[in-house]
Design a protein around this motif. Sequence first.
Motif, short mmCIF file in Angstrom:
data_model
loop_
_atom_site.label_atom_id
_atom_site.label_comp_id
_atom_site.label_asym_id
_atom_site.label_seq_id
_atom_site.Cartn_x
_atom_site.Cartn_y
_atom_site.Cartn_z
N CYS A 1 11.98 16.47 52.30
CA CYS A 1 11.62 15.34 51.83
C CYS A 1 11.89 14.28 51.32
CB CYS A 1 10.03 15.25 51.00
SG CYS A 1 8.41 15.45 51.87
N ASN A 2 12.26 15.16 50.05
CA ASN A 2 13.60 14.55 49.17
C ASN A 2 15.32 14.04 50.08
OD1 ASN A 2 13.18 13.75 46.47
ND2 ASN A 2 12.52 16.28 46.64
N LEU B 1 14.10 11.18 51.77
CA LEU B 1 14.31 10.36 51.04
C LEU B 1 16.01 9.25 50.76
CD1 LEU B 1 11.23 10.64 48.79
CD2 LEU B 1 11.66 8.59 49.97
N PHE B 2 16.21 10.90 50.40
CA PHE B 2 17.85 10.19 49.99
C PHE B 2 18.70 9.09 51.25
CE2 PHE B 2 21.74 11.45 51.30
CZ PHE B 2 23.17 10.66 50.58
N LYS C 1 16.76 5.77 51.44
CA LYS C 1 16.98 4.81 50.68
C LYS C 1 18.36 4.11 50.97
CE LYS C 1 13.45 5.90 47.39
NZ LYS C 1 13.09 6.78 46.23
N ASP D 1 19.34 5.03 43.57
CA ASP D 1 17.68 5.43 43.64
C ASP D 1 17.56 6.45 44.86
OD1 ASP D 1 15.07 6.33 42.69
OD2 ASP D 1 14.63 5.05 44.31
N ALA D 2 19.05 6.21 45.40
CA ALA D 2 19.02 7.01 46.96
C ALA D 2 19.41 8.95 46.49
CB ALA D 2 19.52 7.04 47.82
N ASN E 1 19.62 9.94 43.64
CA ASN E 1 18.51 10.49 42.22
C ASN E 1 17.90 11.29 43.23
OD1 ASN E 1 17.00 11.23 40.32
ND2 ASN E 1 15.68 9.88 40.54
N ASN E 2 17.42 10.61 44.14
CA ASN E 2 16.11 11.29 44.98
C ASN E 2 17.28 13.05 45.87
OD1 ASN E 2 14.34 8.89 45.87
ND2 ASN E 2 13.78 10.73 46.20
N ASP F 1 16.88 15.40 42.63
CA ASP F 1 16.43 15.64 42.95
C ASP F 1 15.82 16.89 44.10
OD1 ASP F 1 15.22 14.14 41.34
OD2 ASP F 1 14.38 13.18 42.29
#
Length: 68
Positions: free
Chosen positions: A36-37, A40-41, A44, A59-60, A62-63, A66
């Motif tokens: 999922c991360n 999302l990367f 984003k 923010d991308a 950051n994912n 994560d």
Amino acid sequence: MTDFLVKRFIKNSTDVNDPAVRTAYGNLAGAVGIFCNVLLFGAKLLIGLLINSISVMADAFNNLSDAA
């Protein structure tokens, strides 16, 4: 969706007292979280590049961190 993944990837999923089953649950949860991360990367980062937004691209990443 969770029930489908558990039934598909965890053998004897109802025997939660078995340490191997509990480990399989943990591995599945980790794999889903990483997937999922990373998804999302990608989304984003693409959106950030399309709208030329440094904050969305940050923010991308950051994912992505994560997921690591």
